[in-house]
Design an enzyme around this catalytic site. Sequence first.
Site, PDB file in Angstrom:
ATOM      1  N   GLU B 141       0.804  -1.228   0.000  1.00 52.16           N
ATOM      2  CA  GLU B 141       0.000   0.000   0.000  1.00 52.16           C
ATOM      3  C   GLU B 141       0.830   1.267   0.000  1.00 52.16           C
ATOM      4  O   GLU B 141       0.536   2.212  -0.722  1.00 52.16           O
ATOM      5  CB  GLU B 141      -0.925   0.039   1.235  1.00 52.16           C
ATOM      6  CG  GLU B 141      -2.221  -0.725   1.097  1.00 52.16           C
ATOM      7  CD  GLU B 141      -2.033  -2.208   1.253  1.00 52.16           C
ATOM      8  OE1 GLU B 141      -0.908  -2.615   1.610  1.00 52.16           O
ATOM      9  OE2 GLU B 141      -2.975  -2.955   1.019  1.00 52.16           O
ATOM     10  N   HIS B 210     -10.841  -5.073  10.056  1.00 53.48           N
ATOM     11  CA  HIS B 210     -11.542  -4.781   8.814  1.00 53.48           C
ATOM     12  C   HIS B 210     -12.733  -3.864   9.037  1.00 53.48           C
ATOM     13  O   HIS B 210     -13.542  -3.684   8.140  1.00 53.48           O
ATOM     14  CB  HIS B 210     -12.046  -6.081   8.159  1.00 53.48           C
ATOM     15  CG  HIS B 210     -10.975  -6.835   7.458  1.00 53.48           C
ATOM     16  ND1 HIS B 210     -10.117  -7.689   8.096  1.00 53.48           N
ATOM     17  CD2 HIS B 210     -10.615  -6.867   6.149  1.00 53.48           C
ATOM     18  CE1 HIS B 210      -9.283  -8.220   7.222  1.00 53.48           C
ATOM     19  NE2 HIS B 210      -9.562  -7.731   6.035  1.00 53.48           N
TER      20      HIS B 210
END
Lengths: 427, 405
Positions: B141, B210
């Site tokens: 990322e 998450h």
Amino acid sequence: MATSFSATLPLHGSQENRLLLPPIRLAPPPSSFLGSTRSLTIPSSRSRLYHAHAARRSPVVGVQEVVKDKKVTNSLLITKEEGLELYEDMILGRSFEDMCAQMYYRGKMFGFVHLYNGQEAVSTGFIKLLTQSDSVVSTYRDHVHALSKGVSARAVMSELFGKVTGCCRGQGGSMHMFSKEHNMLGGFAFIGEGIPVATGAAFTSKYKREVLKQSCEDVTVAFFGDGTCNNGQFYECLNMAALYKLPIIFVVENNLWAIGMSHLRSTSDPEIWKKGPAFGMPGVHVDGMDVLKVREVAKEAVTRARRGEGPTLVECETYRFRGHSLADPDELRDAAEKAKYAARDPITALKKYLMENKLANEGELKMIEKKIDELVEEAVEFADASPQPGRSQLLENVFADPKGFGIGPDGRYRCEDPKFTEGTAQV
Amino acid sequence: MAARIHVGAGAATALSTFNSKKLVAPPSRTNLPARSSKRYIVAAAGSDGSKKSLLRVRHSQKLIANAAVATKAETSATTGTGHELLLFEALQEGLEEEMDRDPHVCVMGEDVGHYGGSYKVTKGLADKFGDLRVLDTPICENAFTGMGIGAAMTGLRPVIEGMNMGFLLLAFNQISNNCGMLHYTSGGQFTIPVVIRGPGGVGRQLGAEHSQRLESYFQSIPGIQMVACSTPYNAKGLMKAAIRSENPVILFEHVLLYNLKEKIPDEEYICNLEEAEMVRPGEHITILTYSRMRYHVMQAAKTLVNKGYDPEVIDIRSLKPFDLHTIGNSVKKTHRVLIVEECMRTGGIGASLTAAINENFHDYLDAPVMCLSSQDVPTPYAGTLEEWTVVQPAQIVTAVEQLCQ
């Protein structure tokens, strides 16, 4: 001129004086599994490990030996014009940085200032081969990269003084030298964070060619240090650059020290060039105190990138003559090590080469030095005379589209108020 | 036109004659040109003389029956044009239109290409535009966000997808230092027209990592804008606006809202990045919300209306900067504010919004600003616990009742 990296080029000098200690040989030698990609050449198939305390590896290979080792022809590596250009660029780098030190101690610039003395061969060797549309990405030790790329000494000095005439209007400072005109993409304070940006610039190059169908041969050169080579961003970008075959050259300025952390104390395998083949790109080690050697390697790497053959990792063994920054007392480094590298001053070496090969005489070189002295003096005067930023500049460049400041309670966009850029005590 | 008696809290239920002078014109700032169905409802003036005016109920998108994602919706009946789609398809449509319009727009992220995006937002785009324009990145990322930023500085307009917003924590270095700062530190030389988008928020028992709400972490970064979409209409509009903006924009989507269905206009439109959306005008209390909590609020609004309250619901949409005009006008009208958000209690968007309202509109408040946020806890896996971490409609109803006493 060899078109691939091969052991015949004087990249390592001679093998014998490569190390102070005898190499530890692994038996059996590693299989071709490691690093055996297509055009890659690792000059030695024996991997060598250094003792952690093996201090100072330093083959003293002078520029003259470049000529001696080139058994091919007697032709020189550079023409007179090129030689003078290289000399001038390195003198500019050195004089500028020396002036920065003076100005800092006189209180004209503040904060963290990281000087490049001793490493000029790397900047000059690479950047003087680039065109204006090629991009350069650097770290906080970026003054000389900016100068080599074409940013004027005035603009850099003004930026250091924090004046509006600086290349970043005084908003960036020593560690953030940017120039859109010269494609200098910074200047980054955190190590490693410029490497993805460089990867992105190379990605744009490829995108222009393959998606926009424009002809684009622009390459990107990313400079960073030995400390960065233990950082995740470095590896992530090596992977992507090789994967997408981006036109980028990763240049490691290995000056053996990350502030006070010796490269050998922080790295499991200190040979950084070896990390290239692990990702599928050539890894090359070059003597970074020798501008001609750097230039030869750079030519090859840049040509590879322009041809679309992908990235290269170049490790330049170099040394900074000053401390990490002007605030660093530089007490940890051994005096003998400093002396050894001082004897390999790249400027002295090039001067010697030019004179011995009758490419230039003392007078011409002195003229260059004088010219640069005047240029740097004039840059200081210009910076001194330039105005400091006014309050209205405070918020001007926060957003490219100032609508991003939002809508105020009165229904108007805040940016419609001309005084808004002065900032407020509250928002 | 239907008439209905409106009973305010504490007012007598007296009927009065219909007074046509009390008709109020529709608000001008709606951003929804295609939505023209409105019902005017006339309210009676209470005998206590308290100010009541028209109740305007606009058929907004979905009043969800429960906290789960609804796939059916009562859509506005427009003139019959428009097409119905799901929220993720609206995002895709917006993205595809912008990619058609400008060849510099590209997408990069994990599984955006061949896989079509883990929430199908980029489905089919790689086939149409190729593997370089819809780039499948490795799992890095920080590096690919930085690569997007470098590409933006050199002329492209990348849309960077975080497969889950939480993963962008790994990209924080690039988002904070480079995305937000480089325009400024370069003295305005380089623009960074990136869009960073992805699903966040609390889902269905996805576990703590998450289920994060990164808007609270990013909100202090100077130089970026943040928007949160909540309906197919504003999802497409905000996506297009974000791509066209010269500023870096972070577009927050929500995992549970991707299957919302709505009819959106056929003609091209974009939403304003800095404006809030009036969901339901009202008189008694201003409820500020965004993203999924909008639906909890609208569900609570049904209950509230039945109990006689008249909440004004505003989807703030722009998390940074706040649209203080829309919010301010509402506060000046209702004098009571309830913020309903999914962020954590500490340091969330609600906390900033509370501060901003107190600073700017203190004189107009009749009660302290109340903020309902998620509990300060890593989102638990167990369904019951997870339900209690986020704000539920019942809590919203209680809060309104409390504020309106």
